[in-house]
Design a protein around this motif. Structure first.
Motif, PDB file in Angstrom:
ATOM      1  N   GLU A  23       9.080 -28.076 -19.981  1.00 32.55           N
ATOM      2  CA  GLU A  23       8.297 -28.733 -18.926  1.00 32.55           C
ATOM      3  C   GLU A  23       9.000 -28.770 -17.581  1.00 32.55           C
ATOM      4  N   GLN A  24      10.344 -28.820 -17.610  1.00 32.63           N
ATOM      5  CA  GLN A  24      11.092 -28.963 -16.355  1.00 32.63           C
ATOM      6  C   GLN A  24      11.805 -27.698 -15.903  1.00 32.63           C
ATOM      7  N   ILE A  25      12.017 -26.776 -16.834  1.00 33.71           N
ATOM      8  CA  ILE A  25      12.957 -25.672 -16.580  1.00 33.71           C
ATOM      9  C   ILE A  25      12.369 -24.332 -16.999  1.00 33.71           C
ATOM     10  N   LEU A  26      12.658 -23.300 -16.194  1.00 35.49           N
ATOM     11  CA  LEU A  26      12.288 -21.930 -16.556  1.00 35.49           C
ATOM     12  C   LEU A  26      13.530 -21.052 -16.412  1.00 35.49           C
ATOM     13  N   ALA A  27      13.695 -20.101 -17.325  1.00 31.55           N
ATOM     14  CA  ALA A  27      14.771 -19.112 -17.206  1.00 31.55           C
ATOM     15  C   ALA A  27      14.169 -17.729 -17.403  1.00 31.55           C
ATOM     16  N   PHE A  28      14.597 -16.808 -16.552  1.00 28.60           N
ATOM     17  CA  PHE A  28      14.032 -15.452 -16.600  1.00 28.60           C
ATOM     18  C   PHE A  28      15.093 -14.453 -16.161  1.00 28.60           C
ATOM     19  N   LYS A  29      14.867 -13.172 -16.531  1.00 27.48           N
ATOM     20  CA  LYS A  29      15.833 -12.132 -16.201  1.00 27.48           C
ATOM     21  C   LYS A  29      15.793 -11.821 -14.709  1.00 27.48           C
ATOM     22  N   ASP A  30      16.976 -11.666 -14.131  1.00 27.26           N
ATOM     23  CA  ASP A  30      17.057 -11.278 -12.723  1.00 27.26           C
ATOM     24  C   ASP A  30      16.496  -9.862 -12.558  1.00 27.26           C
ATOM     25  N   ILE A  31      15.713  -9.662 -11.498  1.00 28.01           N
ATOM     26  CA  ILE A  31      15.056  -8.372 -11.273  1.00 28.01           C
ATOM     27  C   ILE A  31      16.069  -7.276 -10.921  1.00 28.01           C
ATOM     28  N   ASN A  32      17.216  -7.684 -10.417  1.00 31.30           N
ATOM     29  CA  ASN A  32      18.233  -6.719  -9.988  1.00 31.30           C
ATOM     30  C   ASN A  32      19.579  -7.115 -10.598  1.00 31.30           C
ATOM     31  N   PRO A  33      19.724  -6.908 -11.928  1.00 32.29           N
ATOM     32  CA  PRO A  33      20.911  -7.450 -12.617  1.00 32.29           C
ATOM     33  C   PRO A  33      22.214  -6.814 -12.139  1.00 32.29           C
ATOM     34  N   VAL A  34      23.223  -7.649 -11.962  1.00 34.91           N
ATOM     35  CA  VAL A  34      24.542  -7.145 -11.542  1.00 34.91           C
ATOM     36  C   VAL A  34      25.527  -7.129 -12.708  1.00 34.91           C
ATOM     37  N   THR A  35      25.103  -7.659 -13.854  1.00 37.15           N
ATOM     38  CA  THR A  35      25.900  -7.618 -15.082  1.00 37.15           C
ATOM     39  C   THR A  35      24.922  -7.326 -16.228  1.00 37.15           C
ATOM     40  N   PRO A  36      25.426  -6.890 -17.403  1.00 39.22           N
ATOM     41  CA  PRO A  36      24.507  -6.580 -18.506  1.00 39.22           C
ATOM     42  C   PRO A  36      23.572  -7.747 -18.853  1.00 39.22           C
ATOM     43  N   VAL A  37      24.081  -8.960 -18.788  1.00 42.94           N
ATOM     44  CA  VAL A  37      23.224 -10.148 -18.918  1.00 42.94           C
ATOM     45  C   VAL A  37      23.210 -10.844 -17.563  1.00 42.94           C
ATOM     46  N   HIS A  38      22.031 -10.965 -16.963  1.00 43.30           N
ATOM     47  CA  HIS A  38      21.900 -11.655 -15.674  1.00 43.30           C
ATOM     48  C   HIS A  38      20.568 -12.409 -15.699  1.00 43.30           C
ATOM     49  N   ILE A  39      20.700 -13.695 -15.892  1.00 44.23           N
ATOM     50  CA  ILE A  39      19.521 -14.558 -16.061  1.00 44.23           C
ATOM     51  C   ILE A  39      19.565 -15.667 -15.012  1.00 44.23           C
ATOM     52  N   LEU A  40      18.400 -16.019 -14.502  1.00 41.67           N
ATOM     53  CA  LEU A  40      18.282 -17.110 -13.537  1.00 41.67           C
ATOM     54  C   LEU A  40      17.649 -18.310 -14.223  1.00 41.67           C
ATOM     55  N   VAL A  41      18.257 -19.475 -14.047  1.00 40.38           N
ATOM     56  CA  VAL A  41      17.719 -20.714 -14.622  1.00 40.38           C
ATOM     57  C   VAL A  41      17.327 -21.611 -13.458  1.00 40.38           C
ATOM     58  N   ILE A  42      16.078 -22.074 -13.457  1.00 40.88           N
ATOM     59  CA  ILE A  42      15.582 -22.839 -12.302  1.00 40.88           C
ATOM     60  C   ILE A  42      14.839 -24.101 -12.749  1.00 40.88           C
ATOM     61  N   PRO A  43      14.894 -25.143 -11.905  1.00 39.15           N
ATOM     62  CA  PRO A  43      14.012 -26.282 -12.147  1.00 39.15           C
ATOM     63  C   PRO A  43      12.592 -25.898 -11.743  1.00 39.15           C
ATOM     64  N   LYS A  44      11.600 -26.391 -12.465  1.00 48.10           N
ATOM     65  CA  LYS A  44      10.210 -26.086 -12.067  1.00 48.10           C
ATOM     66  C   LYS A  44       9.835 -26.815 -10.775  1.00 48.10           C
ATOM     67  N   LYS A  45      10.465 -27.947 -10.537  1.00 51.55           N
ATOM     68  CA  LYS A  45      10.260 -28.635  -9.258  1.00 51.55           C
ATOM     69  C   LYS A  45      10.877 -27.781  -8.145  1.00 51.55           C
ATOM     70  N   HIS A  46      10.155 -27.618  -7.037  1.00 51.33           N
ATOM     71  CA  HIS A  46      10.725 -26.855  -5.931  1.00 51.33           C
ATOM     72  C   HIS A  46      11.809 -27.681  -5.241  1.00 51.33           C
ATOM     73  N   ILE A  47      13.057 -27.252  -5.454  1.00 48.79           N
ATOM     74  CA  ILE A  47      14.210 -27.834  -4.763  1.00 48.79           C
ATOM     75  C   ILE A  47      14.837 -26.653  -4.025  1.00 48.79           C
ATOM     76  N   SER A  48      14.972 -26.734  -2.707  1.00 51.54           N
ATOM     77  CA  SER A  48      15.392 -25.564  -1.924  1.00 51.54           C
ATOM     78  C   SER A  48      16.793 -25.091  -2.302  1.00 51.54           C
ATOM     79  N   ASN A  49      17.717 -26.029  -2.412  1.00 51.17           N
ATOM     80  CA  ASN A  49      19.081 -25.688  -2.838  1.00 51.17           C
ATOM     81  C   ASN A  49      19.822 -26.980  -3.166  1.00 51.17           C
ATOM     82  N   LEU A  50      21.119 -26.865  -3.449  1.00 53.33           N
ATOM     83  CA  LEU A  50      21.872 -28.048  -3.894  1.00 53.33           C
ATOM     84  C   LEU A  50      21.842 -29.176  -2.866  1.00 53.33           C
TER      85      LEU A  50
END
Ligand code: 5GP
Ligand code: ZN
Length: 114
Positions: A23-50
């Motif tokens: 409900e709060q979190i989504l993780a998906f593969k980076d479209i332009n991976p820089v390592t064999p495993v490159h995944i992005l984990v994001i909050p579903k709430k729009h938070i611009s940055n830290l």
């Protein structure tokens, strides 16, 4: 945020390869991976940055780390290790304005941070 590409990915207006979702979190593969495993984990709430994280986000941000642990195990990189990167703002090299945690693994990374 209507013009945010990661919000569009959350809303399935843009395709992505999802590796984890709740409900709060989504993780998906980076479209332009820089390592064999490159995944992005994001909050579903729009938070611009830290800089925009609020006390009310603490539970979600905390949970992101247990999600990272689960994904690392599932992707087979937990034992050998991996790196988490969160870029913030222009000097931090942030290109997409929706808070995201990079999981980088599947190869031996250098010891240098920059
Ligand atoms: P940043 O430089 O903002 O920390 O990282 C943004 C990341 O998002 C980059 O690694 C880039 O490849 C990834 N990215 C940008 N647009 C898309 C997209 O439409 N789909 C996916 N899956 N990744 C994206
Ligand atoms: Zn967004």
């Amino acid at each position: 945020m209507s013009d945010c590409i990661f919000c569009k990915i959350i809303n399935k207006e843009l395709p992505s390869t999802v590796v984890y979702e709740d409900e709060q979190i989504l993780a998906f593969k980076d479209i332009n991976p820089v390592t064999p495993v490159h995944i992005l984990v994001i909050p579903k709430k729009h938070i611009s940055n830290l800089n925009e994280v609020e006390p009310e986000d603490e539970a979600t941000i905390g949970k992101i780390y247990t999600v990272i642990k689960q994904i690392a195990r599932k992707e087979g990189i937990a034992e050998k290790g991996y790196r988490i990167i969160v870029n913030c703002g222009e000097d931090g090299g942030q290109e997409v304005g929706h808070l995201h945690f990079h999981i980088l693994g599947g190869k031996k990374l250098g010891t240098k941070i920059v």
